[in-house]
Write a protein that holds these residues in place. Structure first.
Motif, PDB file in Angstrom:
ATOM      1  N   UNK A  66       0.810  -1.220   0.000  1.00 21.68           N
ATOM      2  CA  UNK A  66       0.000   0.000   0.000  1.00 21.68           C
ATOM      3  C   UNK A  66       0.844   1.273   0.000  1.00 21.68           C
ATOM      4  N   UNK A  67       1.953   1.240   0.715  1.00 20.60           N
ATOM      5  CA  UNK A  67       2.760   2.458   0.812  1.00 20.60           C
ATOM      6  C   UNK A  67       3.802   2.562  -0.290  1.00 20.60           C
ATOM      7  N   UNK A  68       3.875   1.569  -1.194  1.00 20.42           N
ATOM      8  CA  UNK A  68       4.873   1.591  -2.264  1.00 20.42           C
ATOM      9  C   UNK A  68       4.268   1.665  -3.657  1.00 20.42           C
ATOM     10  N   UNK A  69       3.064   1.176  -3.810  1.00 19.98           N
ATOM     11  CA  UNK A  69       2.413   1.188  -5.115  1.00 19.98           C
ATOM     12  C   UNK A  69       1.931   2.601  -5.434  1.00 19.98           C
ATOM     13  N   UNK A  70       2.224   3.134  -6.617  1.00 20.77           N
ATOM     14  CA  UNK A  70       1.775   4.491  -6.938  1.00 20.77           C
ATOM     15  C   UNK A  70       0.259   4.626  -6.794  1.00 20.77           C
ATOM     16  N   UNK A  71      -0.223   5.654  -6.092  1.00 17.82           N
ATOM     17  CA  UNK A  71      -1.667   5.856  -5.969  1.00 17.82           C
ATOM     18  C   UNK A  71      -2.243   6.373  -7.288  1.00 17.82           C
ATOM     19  N   UNK A  72      -3.217   5.680  -7.818  1.00 14.77           N
ATOM     20  CA  UNK A  72      -3.856   6.090  -9.071  1.00 14.77           C
ATOM     21  C   UNK A  72      -5.006   7.023  -8.726  1.00 14.77           C
ATOM     22  N   UNK A  73      -4.880   8.282  -9.116  1.00 20.57           N
ATOM     23  CA  UNK A  73      -5.824   9.304  -8.673  1.00 20.57           C
ATOM     24  C   UNK A  73      -7.061   9.427  -9.558  1.00 20.57           C
ATOM     25  N   UNK A  74      -7.079   8.721 -10.668  1.00 20.81           N
ATOM     26  CA  UNK A  74      -8.255   8.807 -11.522  1.00 20.81           C
ATOM     27  C   UNK A  74      -7.962   8.275 -12.906  1.00 20.81           C
ATOM     28  N   UNK A  75      -8.837   8.625 -13.834  1.00 24.36           N
ATOM     29  CA  UNK A  75      -8.697   8.206 -15.214  1.00 24.36           C
ATOM     30  C   UNK A  75      -8.712   9.437 -16.111  1.00 24.36           C
ATOM     31  N   UNK A  76      -8.004   9.348 -17.223  1.00 26.98           N
ATOM     32  CA  UNK A  76      -8.015  10.422 -18.212  1.00 26.98           C
ATOM     33  C   UNK A  76      -8.375   9.823 -19.565  1.00 26.98           C
ATOM     34  N   UNK A  77      -9.674   9.764 -19.892  1.00 27.99           N
ATOM     35  CA  UNK A  77     -10.082   9.282 -21.218  1.00 27.99           C
ATOM     36  C   UNK A  77      -9.712  10.299 -22.293  1.00 27.99           C
ATOM     37  N   UNK A  78      -9.200   9.776 -23.407  1.00 28.60           N
ATOM     38  CA  UNK A  78      -8.838  10.607 -24.542  1.00 28.60           C
ATOM     39  C   UNK A  78      -9.306   9.907 -25.813  1.00 28.60           C
ATOM     40  N   UNK A  79     -10.010  10.640 -26.648  1.00 25.66           N
ATOM     41  CA  UNK A  79     -10.637  10.072 -27.833  1.00 25.66           C
ATOM     42  C   UNK A  79     -10.063  10.719 -29.087  1.00 25.66           C
ATOM     43  N   UNK A  80      -9.617   9.883 -30.026  1.00 24.82           N
ATOM     44  CA  UNK A  80      -9.131  10.370 -31.320  1.00 24.82           C
ATOM     45  C   UNK A  80     -10.156  10.039 -32.391  1.00 24.82           C
ATOM     46  N   UNK A  81     -10.488  11.016 -33.229  1.00 27.67           N
ATOM     47  CA  UNK A  81     -11.430  10.742 -34.322  1.00 27.67           C
ATOM     48  C   UNK A  81     -10.698  10.528 -35.640  1.00 27.67           C
ATOM     49  N   UNK A  82      -9.490  11.073 -35.728  1.00 35.39           N
ATOM     50  CA  UNK A  82      -8.647  10.841 -36.895  1.00 35.39           C
ATOM     51  C   UNK A  82      -7.251  10.481 -36.409  1.00 35.39           C
ATOM     52  N   UNK A  83      -6.514   9.804 -37.259  1.00 35.15           N
ATOM     53  CA  UNK A  83      -5.192   9.310 -36.895  1.00 35.15           C
ATOM     54  C   UNK A  83      -4.297  10.457 -36.410  1.00 35.15           C
ATOM     55  N   UNK A  89     -10.700  15.031 -24.427  1.00 38.58           N
ATOM     56  CA  UNK A  89      -9.920  14.563 -23.284  1.00 38.58           C
ATOM     57  C   UNK A  89     -10.473  15.219 -22.024  1.00 38.58           C
ATOM     58  N   UNK A  90     -10.484  14.452 -20.938  1.00 37.58           N
ATOM     59  CA  UNK A  90     -10.901  15.033 -19.662  1.00 37.58           C
ATOM     60  C   UNK A  90     -10.337  14.201 -18.521  1.00 37.58           C
ATOM     61  N   UNK A  91     -10.229  14.837 -17.359  1.00 43.41           N
ATOM     62  CA  UNK A  91      -9.779  14.162 -16.152  1.00 43.41           C
ATOM     63  C   UNK A  91     -10.985  13.695 -15.357  1.00 43.41           C
ATOM     64  N   UNK A 194      -6.757   5.780 -23.995  1.00 45.11           N
ATOM     65  CA  UNK A 194      -6.676   6.393 -25.318  1.00 45.11           C
ATOM     66  C   UNK A 194      -7.490   5.554 -26.299  1.00 45.11           C
ATOM     67  N   UNK A 195      -8.642   6.066 -26.685  1.00 46.87           N
ATOM     68  CA  UNK A 195      -9.549   5.336 -27.566  1.00 46.87           C
ATOM     69  C   UNK A 195      -9.340   5.742 -29.021  1.00 46.87           C
ATOM     70  N   UNK A 196      -9.187   4.734 -29.875  1.00 47.67           N
ATOM     71  CA  UNK A 196      -9.055   4.935 -31.320  1.00 47.67           C
ATOM     72  C   UNK A 196     -10.222   4.206 -31.979  1.00 47.67           C
ATOM     73  N   UNK A 197     -11.347   4.891 -32.196  1.00 45.70           N
ATOM     74  CA  UNK A 197     -12.550   4.226 -32.693  1.00 45.70           C
ATOM     75  C   UNK A 197     -12.290   3.422 -33.960  1.00 45.70           C
TER      76      UNK A 197
END
Length: 416
Positions: A66-83, A89-91, A194-197
């Protein structure tokens, strides 16, 4: 004292064994590998475990990192519509941090804990014939199968009503790495999604491995598409070749991630994993040739694609649910009806929501989900609720997966 046999030493099997032993049961655990073989072996998973799941470990003193594993504070979804072009993107902050501890160090330590705490550990691979012979001896009051790979899974029949897919929906490729620079848009540790539809997804997961804090680069490629570069490799790929493909795809499709990856290197010489499997829900009771009956646990009966990061979470929650069911059973027999009822109660409490959500995320995002993600980029309340769904997927049924409920929720938020 009631005697219980658990076959399989992963997240669910070990957690159940340690919990039952702490509650006074006589437990035998069968593991195909020793702690040292696990510790020095190849990765078996990715894992981002959220607070409710972590609490099931904390309850029995299993949270050694618990005291060594990096704390994951959330997710950051990011969507690409073109290559190579970022469209959204949002936090999405979590109320309490998640964690990802490499199962090579986690399962090795838990096996050592099991031996120290009085679990009888047998290091031996088990076949259906072996299990049939063991159960016919009548030594154990209950046998639980928690080995999600191998021929033991074939004892459990596929449930077609709950298994919409008959083929893998993603090719999976994992690399544990050091040297990835923090995301300048959110420097705190978080899961990058990181989503690549039409192509697939890349997940970037902060983690702890035996060489220290690291990141997991995890590609999910739609089979047959341009990201599916591991498709022709049926055995182990040379790890450096695996990493080269991983980084090449990042440079081509996600240049904002590539800018952080100039100094990326593998954490060790066995730091990669690739493969694919068909998402499947199975009936919970396995029938052995000699008439014995065994109860399936976690991946044996609910094997979802990892796109929603719920595999280890479901395993932990299932182990906790089965533990409580065993304790509540007292001296009554662990018969087939009890086995079925135990699984169905877990399916209702957790499995149904996470399976429906995960299967839906494997498809092109419907308009209402696109609208919700867009709204999340403008409203932190929505973003936080989205993140909370990874901790408790049941809430997603109330607003995320259903178009009418999504519309009602957005109207409520906008009205407020």
């Amino acid at each position: 004292m009631r005697k219980i046999l658990i076959v399989g030493a992963g997240q669910a099997g070990l957690q159940l064994a340690l919990g039952l032993r702490a509650e006074g049961y006589e437990v035998t655990l069968m593991s195909a590998r020793t702690p040292e073989e696990i510790r020095t072996g190849w990765p078996t998973s990715t894992q981002a475990m959220f607070d409710l799941s972590l609490n099931t470990e904390r309850a029995y003193g299993l949270n050694h990192w618990e005291d060594r594993t990096p704390p994951i504070h959330g997710l950051r979804p990011q969507l690409s519509v073109e290559k190579g072009q970022l469209a959204l993107a949002f936090n999405a902050p979590l109320e309490r941090p998640a964690q990802s501890t490499d199962q090579r160090i986690k399962m090795a330590r838990w096996l050592e804990d099991a031996e120290e705490r009085g679990v009888e550990v047998i290091y031996n691979a088990v076949t259906t014939q072996d299990l049939d012979a063991i159960t016919q001896l009548g030594r154990y009051d209950l046998t639980v199968v928690a080995a999600g790979k191998g021929d033991l899974v074939a004892m459990f029949d596929r449930d077609p009503a709950r298994s919409p897919y008959t083929a893998p929906q993603r090719g999976l490729a994992v690399a544990y790495v050091h040297g990835l620079e923090p995301d300048p848009e959110w420097p705190e540790p978080h899961v990058g999604f990181h989503a690549l539809p039409g192509l697939g997804e890349l997940f970037v997961i902060p983690a702890l491995t035996h060489t220290g804090p690291c990141d997991i680069l995890f590609w999910e490629a739609i089979p047959g598409g341009p990201l599916d570069r591991w498709a022709g490799h049926t055995g182990r790929m040379v790890p450096e070749e695996h990493l080269a493909i991983t980084l090449e795809l990042i440079r081509e499709y996600l240049p904002w991630v590539a800018a952080r990856a100039a100094n990326v290197r593998l954490t060790d010489d066995k730091a990669t994993l690739h493969g694919r499997y068909t998402p499947t829900v199975r009936h919970p009771v396995g029938h052995l040739p000699g008439g014995g009956k065994v109860l399936g646990l976690a991946d044996v009966v609910i094997a979802n694609d990892p796109i929603t990061g719920q595999g280890s979470n479901t395993a932990a929650k299932a182990a906790n649910h089965y533990l409580r069911a065993v304790l509540a059973r007292g001296d009554q027999p662990f018969d087939e009806q009890w086995m079925t009822d135990t699984f169905e109660a877990f399916w209702t409490a957790h499995g149904q929501a996470v399976t429906g959500w995960t299967n839906a995320m494997l498809q092109p995002l419907p308009p209402h989900v696109q609208q919700l993600l867009g709204a999340s980029s403008q409203n932190e309340e929505i973003a936080r609720r989205f993140a909370a769904g990874f901790n408790d997927p049941n809430d997603l049924l109330n607003w995320f997966v259903d178009p009418e409920k999504a519309a009602a929720y957005l109207a409520e938020v906008n009205g407020a």
